[in-house]
Design a protein around this motif. Structure first.
Motif, PDB file in Angstrom:
ATOM      1  N   ASN A 195       0.814  -1.226   0.000  1.00 30.31           N
ATOM      2  CA  ASN A 195       0.000   0.000   0.000  1.00 30.31           C
ATOM      3  C   ASN A 195       0.844   1.272   0.000  1.00 30.31           C
ATOM      4  N   ASP A 196       2.008   1.219  -0.612  1.00 31.01           N
ATOM      5  CA  ASP A 196       2.945   2.349  -0.618  1.00 31.01           C
ATOM      6  C   ASP A 196       3.301   2.666  -2.069  1.00 31.01           C
ATOM      7  N   ALA A 197       2.825   3.817  -2.577  1.00 31.03           N
ATOM      8  CA  ALA A 197       3.044   4.176  -3.976  1.00 31.03           C
ATOM      9  C   ALA A 197       4.518   4.398  -4.279  1.00 31.03           C
ATOM     10  N   ILE A 198       5.257   4.985  -3.344  1.00 30.11           N
ATOM     11  CA  ILE A 198       6.692   5.222  -3.568  1.00 30.11           C
ATOM     12  C   ILE A 198       7.424   3.892  -3.657  1.00 30.11           C
ATOM     13  N   ASN A 199       7.083   2.990  -2.756  1.00 32.77           N
ATOM     14  CA  ASN A 199       7.682   1.661  -2.792  1.00 32.77           C
ATOM     15  C   ASN A 199       7.370   0.958  -4.108  1.00 32.77           C
ATOM     16  N   GLN A 200       6.122   1.070  -4.556  1.00 31.71           N
ATOM     17  CA  GLN A 200       5.732   0.436  -5.816  1.00 31.71           C
ATOM     18  C   GLN A 200       6.521   1.017  -6.994  1.00 31.71           C
ATOM     19  N   SER A 201       6.660   2.330  -7.014  1.00 32.50           N
ATOM     20  CA  SER A 201       7.425   2.985  -8.079  1.00 32.50           C
ATOM     21  C   SER A 201       8.870   2.505  -8.094  1.00 32.50           C
ATOM     22  N   GLN A 202       9.483   2.427  -6.923  1.00 32.06           N
ATOM     23  CA  GLN A 202      10.877   1.982  -6.837  1.00 32.06           C
ATOM     24  C   GLN A 202      11.026   0.523  -7.254  1.00 32.06           C
ATOM     25  N   GLN A 203      10.078  -0.308  -6.834  1.00 29.98           N
ATOM     26  CA  GLN A 203      10.122  -1.722  -7.213  1.00 29.98           C
ATOM     27  C   GLN A 203      10.074  -1.879  -8.732  1.00 29.98           C
ATOM     28  N   LEU A 204       9.161  -1.133  -9.372  1.00 24.37           N
ATOM     29  CA  LEU A 204       8.988  -1.274 -10.811  1.00 24.37           C
ATOM     30  C   LEU A 204      10.173  -0.695 -11.584  1.00 24.37           C
ATOM     31  N   LEU A 205      10.702   0.421 -11.126  1.00 28.07           N
ATOM     32  CA  LEU A 205      11.868   0.994 -11.793  1.00 28.07           C
ATOM     33  C   LEU A 205      13.059   0.048 -11.702  1.00 28.07           C
ATOM     34  N   GLN A 206      13.194  -0.606 -10.575  1.00 24.91           N
ATOM     35  CA  GLN A 206      14.284  -1.572 -10.411  1.00 24.91           C
ATOM     36  C   GLN A 206      14.157  -2.709 -11.425  1.00 24.91           C
ATOM     37  N   VAL A 207      12.928  -3.171 -11.647  1.00 22.76           N
ATOM     38  CA  VAL A 207      12.691  -4.235 -12.627  1.00 22.76           C
ATOM     39  C   VAL A 207      13.011  -3.736 -14.039  1.00 22.76           C
ATOM     40  N   ILE A 208      12.533  -2.524 -14.357  1.00 27.59           N
ATOM     41  CA  ILE A 208      12.747  -1.970 -15.698  1.00 27.59           C
ATOM     42  C   ILE A 208      14.232  -1.774 -15.996  1.00 27.59           C
ATOM     43  N   GLN A 209      14.986  -1.382 -14.977  1.00 29.26           N
ATOM     44  CA  GLN A 209      16.402  -1.105 -15.164  1.00 29.26           C
ATOM     45  C   GLN A 209      17.284  -2.342 -15.031  1.00 29.26           C
ATOM     46  N   SER A 210      16.676  -3.474 -14.721  1.00 26.40           N
ATOM     47  CA  SER A 210      17.452  -4.700 -14.533  1.00 26.40           C
ATOM     48  C   SER A 210      17.807  -5.316 -15.881  1.00 26.40           C
ATOM     49  N   GLY A 211      18.696  -6.283 -15.854  1.00 24.03           N
ATOM     50  CA  GLY A 211      19.107  -6.938 -17.090  1.00 24.03           C
ATOM     51  C   GLY A 211      18.086  -7.905 -17.634  1.00 24.03           C
ATOM     52  N   SER A 212      17.267  -8.494 -16.766  1.00 27.05           N
ATOM     53  CA  SER A 212      16.269  -9.477 -17.200  1.00 27.05           C
ATOM     54  C   SER A 212      14.876  -8.880 -17.035  1.00 27.05           C
ATOM     55  N   ARG A 213      14.418  -8.229 -18.083  1.00 29.13           N
ATOM     56  CA  ARG A 213      13.115  -7.556 -18.033  1.00 29.13           C
ATOM     57  C   ARG A 213      12.001  -8.504 -18.463  1.00 29.13           C
ATOM     58  N   PRO A 214      10.824  -8.347 -17.871  1.00 30.93           N
ATOM     59  CA  PRO A 214       9.671  -9.137 -18.321  1.00 30.93           C
ATOM     60  C   PRO A 214       9.149  -8.604 -19.658  1.00 30.93           C
ATOM     61  N   SER A 215       8.306  -9.397 -20.296  1.00 32.67           N
ATOM     62  CA  SER A 215       7.677  -8.951 -21.541  1.00 32.67           C
ATOM     63  C   SER A 215       6.719  -7.792 -21.294  1.00 32.67           C
ATOM     64  N   ALA A 216       6.113  -7.779 -20.111  1.00 35.32           N
ATOM     65  CA  ALA A 216       5.151  -6.726 -19.783  1.00 35.32           C
ATOM     66  C   ALA A 216       4.973  -6.644 -18.280  1.00 35.32           C
ATOM     67  N   ILE A 217       4.524  -5.476 -17.843  1.00 37.85           N
ATOM     68  CA  ILE A 217       4.201  -5.232 -16.435  1.00 37.85           C
ATOM     69  C   ILE A 217       2.704  -4.988 -16.323  1.00 37.85           C
ATOM     70  N   VAL A 218       2.080  -5.669 -15.387  1.00 36.24           N
ATOM     71  CA  VAL A 218       0.672  -5.458 -15.049  1.00 36.24           C
ATOM     72  C   VAL A 218       0.659  -4.946 -13.618  1.00 36.24           C
ATOM     73  N   PHE A 219       0.033  -3.779 -13.389  1.00 33.43           N
ATOM     74  CA  PHE A 219       0.069  -3.274 -12.016  1.00 33.43           C
ATOM     75  C   PHE A 219      -1.236  -2.615 -11.618  1.00 33.43           C
TER      76      PHE A 219
END
Length: 311
Positions: A49-73
């Motif tokens: 329930n933390d928007a800042i935490n969610q943003s950081q989690q997703l940015l970390q995934v996007i900037q990682s070497g192994s990205r998913p095909s898509a993000i659903v959030f």
């Protein structure tokens, strides 16, 4: 046309708001069963329930070497994370918003060759259904305690707007806020009960924007030490929203709730639409609505209330 991909390479990340909510639990189950059926890889994370935490989690995934095909959030805060969405689309990932609409979807759809869309319940219609349920429960009017979601939530605001549109004019609403969880509603209602106004106000029903919050309210009333007062509160009808089969609908059947609004989980549908879009190279519709309905039907709620409190 979108860039196509073979099914065995598809992987999806689903970001949900919390693991402490029956609807979010059903969202996870829906995504997991669909992923198994489609044969795609799936990772589920929670934002607490933390928007800042969610943003950081997703940015970390996007900037990682192994990205998913898509993000659903499903947004944990008041925005649809437009900068994160753009970063994901720029990196070649699809982007799906659950239970929220966002203005940036149109621009991203025209700028990037990845599926970008939203799947949402009509939150105003959910509120309208609750307003009609209030009318069925309070044919003579009166006052209700309304347990609303957090102030920054579009879903909560839209549900309130819809409820106000259809509730009878002779029904007054007293509001407390909680965070879509049983524990937060328990705390909010317990705090409200300590106010002197709670002891003088004659309420006719407890209406919550979420089944978990309705049960949290019941828990607060169950803890009242005065047996007469406790029994009076617990004799009132309680209603919620989400109507998951093993929770909200079950609570209606065993009498803990007088009604709920069935809001189908849509995370699984998001994965299906993503897989089809990526496989076929087509863009899904910008917005897809899932239908909602009263459980039990409004007419049955009104009949049950008439038999409970004869006119």
């Amino acid at each position: 046309m979108l860039v196509t991909s073979s099914m065995n390479k598809l992987s999806f990340l689903v970001s949900l708001t919390t693991s402490d909510n029956d609807y979010q639990i059903e969202q996870a189950a829906s995504a997991e069963s669909t992923a198994r059926r489609l044969g795609v890889d799936l990772q589920i994370i929670y934002a607490d329930n933390d928007a800042i935490n969610q943003s950081q989690q997703l940015l970390q995934v996007i900037q990682s070497g192994s990205r998913p095909s898509a993000i659903v959030f499903e947004p944990a805060g008041s925005t649809g994370l437009p900068q994160v969405a753009r970063a994901g689309a720029m990196a070649g990932m699809g982007w799906v918003i659950l239970n929220r609409e966002a203005d940036y979807v149109v621009q991203l759809r025209s700028s990037y060759k990845v599926p970008v869309f939203c799947i949402t319940s009509d939150h105003k219609e959910i509120g309208r259904v609750q307003g009609r349920q209030i009318g069925a429960l309070l044919p003579r009017g009166g006052a209700v305690l309304y347990i609303e979601g957090p102030s920054g939530s579009d879903a909560a605001q839209q549900r309130t707007e819809g409820m106000q549109q259809t509730k009878p004019a002779n029904v007054q609403v007293r509001t407390v806020r909680a965070q879509w969880t049983e524990g937060s509603a328990h705390q909010a209602v317990s705090a409200w009960l300590r106010l002197s106004t709670s002891r003088t106000l004659q309420l006719e029903a407890i209406i919550a924007q979420d089944d978990s919050m309705a049960m949290g309210a019941r828990k607060a009333f169950q803890e009242i030490s005065d047996m007469e007062q406790r029994d009076r509160w617990l004799s009132l009808p309680f209603t919620g929203c989400d109507g998951m089969p093993k929770t909200g609908q079950a609570w209606v059947r065993n009498g803990l709730l007088a009604g709920t609004v069935i809001v189908p989980a849509n995370a699984g549908l998001a994965l299906e639409m993503l897989a089809k879009a990526i496989q076929g190279g087509t863009m899904p519709p910008e917005r897809t609505f899932t239908e909602v309905r009263s459980y039990p039907p409004i007419e049955e709620m009104a009949a049950a209330q008439r038999s409970r409190r004869p006119v």
